[in-house]
Motif scaffolding. Structure first.
Motif, short mmCIF file in Angstrom:
data_model
loop_
_atom_site.label_atom_id
_atom_site.label_comp_id
_atom_site.label_asym_id
_atom_site.label_seq_id
_atom_site.Cartn_x
_atom_site.Cartn_y
_atom_site.Cartn_z
N GLU A 1 -22.24 3.86 27.99
CA GLU A 1 -21.46 5.08 28.13
C GLU A 1 -22.32 6.34 28.06
OE1 GLU A 1 -18.99 4.15 24.80
OE2 GLU A 1 -17.28 3.67 26.07
N TYR B 1 -14.27 11.44 21.31
CA TYR B 1 -14.71 10.04 21.14
C TYR B 1 -14.31 9.52 19.77
CZ TYR B 1 -17.37 5.80 21.55
OH TYR B 1 -17.71 4.46 21.63
N THR C 1 -11.94 6.30 19.28
CA THR C 1 -12.29 5.11 18.49
C THR C 1 -11.33 4.91 17.33
OG1 THR C 1 -13.94 6.40 17.26
CG2 THR C 1 -14.73 5.09 19.12
N ASP D 1 -8.52 3.06 18.87
CA ASP D 1 -8.89 1.75 19.42
C ASP D 1 -8.90 0.69 18.33
OD1 ASP D 1 -9.98 -0.38 20.80
OD2 ASP D 1 -11.98 0.49 20.98
N ASN E 1 -12.34 -2.73 21.22
CA ASN E 1 -12.91 -3.26 22.47
C ASN E 1 -13.26 -2.17 23.50
OD1 ASN E 1 -10.37 -2.46 23.20
ND2 ASN E 1 -9.71 -4.45 23.99
N GLY E 2 -13.20 -0.91 23.08
CA GLY E 2 -13.59 0.17 23.98
C GLY E 2 -12.51 0.59 24.96
N THR E 3 -11.28 0.11 24.76
CA THR E 3 -10.16 0.55 25.60
C THR E 3 -8.94 0.77 24.72
OG1 THR E 3 -9.39 -1.71 26.05
CG2 THR E 3 -10.97 -0.76 27.62
N GLU F 1 -2.48 -0.56 35.75
CA GLU F 1 -3.41 -0.83 34.65
C GLU F 1 -2.68 -0.78 33.31
OE1 GLU F 1 -6.79 -1.45 35.00
OE2 GLU F 1 -6.45 -1.43 37.17
N GLN G 1 -4.77 -0.80 30.38
CA GLN G 1 -5.81 -0.37 29.45
C GLN G 1 -6.45 0.90 30.02
OE1 GLN G 1 -6.86 -2.20 26.53
NE2 GLN G 1 -5.03 -3.40 26.94
N ASN H 1 -10.10 3.29 29.46
CA ASN H 1 -11.36 3.42 28.75
C ASN H 1 -11.58 4.88 28.34
OD1 ASN H 1 -12.22 4.77 31.07
ND2 ASN H 1 -13.48 3.08 31.81
N PHE H 2 -12.70 5.13 27.67
CA PHE H 2 -12.96 6.48 27.15
C PHE H 2 -13.01 7.51 28.27
CE2 PHE H 2 -16.14 9.74 25.80
CZ PHE H 2 -15.30 10.40 24.91
N ARG H 3 -13.68 7.17 29.35
CA ARG H 3 -13.80 8.13 30.45
C ARG H 3 -12.43 8.49 31.02
NH1 ARG H 3 -18.45 7.99 34.96
NH2 ARG H 3 -18.02 10.00 35.91
#
Length: 203
Positions: free
Chosen positions: A17, A39, A43, A46, A50-52, A82, A84, A86-88
Motif C-alpha cells: 500500500e 488509515y 484499521t 477492520d 484482512n485489509g478490507t 462487491e 468488501q 479496501n483502504f484505497r
C-alpha cells in the motif's frame, strides 16, 4: 513535520500500500496527515484484520447505526457487486466529502480529470445513493424507499407518494417517469452541496 508523518504512515501501511500513497494523495487531495488519520480509522473498523471492510464493519459505526440512511450511505462505499472495500476505495469515497476548492472550480482545465470533491462528483455520489438499483436513473419507487427511510412512520404512505410524484414531475424534464443524473443536477442547482455532503467522518 511532513517527513515524520510520512515515516509514521509508512510504518502503519502494508508494504504493497505504501507505493499507492502518492497516487491516493493526488486522487483524493488528502494530506499525508489526513491519510494517516483515515488509515487508523480504517484499521480500527477492520475487525477481521484482512485489509478490507465489510458492510458489517460499517454497521458497527455508531453514527451510521443511528442514521436512518445508514444502509444507503454504507452502500456508497461499495462498488457494484462487491461486498468488501479496501483502504484505497474507502479513502476515495471519503474524498467526496472534502470541501470544494473554489479556486480549482473557477480555474479548472476542461481536459483535466475532475477531482472527487468537485460539485459534479459530490452530486453524482448523492445521486447514486437514491439510485438503489444502480441503473443510472431514480424511479418513483426508489425515491419512495429513501423518503420512507428519512421520515420513518411519521408521514403516511399517501403523503409520501404525493411528495415522490411532485418531485418526479418537477425534475423529469424529458417525461420518461425517471430522474436522470442531468435532471438531478438541474434540480439541485440551488442546493448547498457543501452542507449536504458535510461529513463527521472527516473530522
Amino acid at each position: 513535520m511532513g517527513s515524520i508523518v510520512s515515516r509514521l504512515l509508512s510504518r502503519l501501511l502494508r508494504e504493497e500500500e505504501i507505493e499507492d500513497i502518492e497516487e491516493i494523495k493526488k486522487e483524493t487531495g488528502f494530506s499525508h496527515r489526513k491519510i494517516t488519520h483515515l488509515y487508523r480509522r480504517f484499521t480500527s473498523l477492520d475487525k477481521g484484520g484482512n485489509g478490507t471492510l465489510s458492510r458489517d464493519d460499517f454497521h458497527r459505526i455508531p453514527e451510521l447505526a443511528i442514521n436512518p440512511l445508514g444502509d444507503i450511505i454504507t452502500n456508497g462505499f461499495f462498488p457494484e457487486g462487491e461486498d468488501q472495500v479496501n483502504f484505497r476505495g474507502f479513502v476515495r469515497t471519503l474524498a467526496h466529502f472534502r470541501p470544494i476548492d473554489q479556486d480549482n472550480e473557477k480555474n479548472k482545465n476542461p481536459s483535466a480529470t475532475e477531482p472527487l470533491n468537485s460539485r459534479t462528483n459530490k452530486l453524482l455520489f448523492a445521486f447514486r445513493l437514491y439510485d438503489l438499483d444502480r441503473d443510472g436513473k431514480i424511479s418513483r419507487d426508489e425515491l419512495l424507499q429513501v423518503l420512507r427511510m428519512i421520515v420513518g412512520v411519521n408521514v403516511s404512505d399517501e403523503e409520501l407518494g404525493s411528495i415522490a410524484d411532485s418531485t418526479i414531475q418537477e425534475a423529469d424534464t424529458n417525461g420518461d417517469g425517471y430522474i436522470s443524473f442531468n435532471e438531478f443536477i438541474k434540480v439541485m442547482k440551488n442546493v448547498d452541496v457543501e452542507q449536504m455532503m458535510s461529513s463527521w467522518f472527516l473530522r
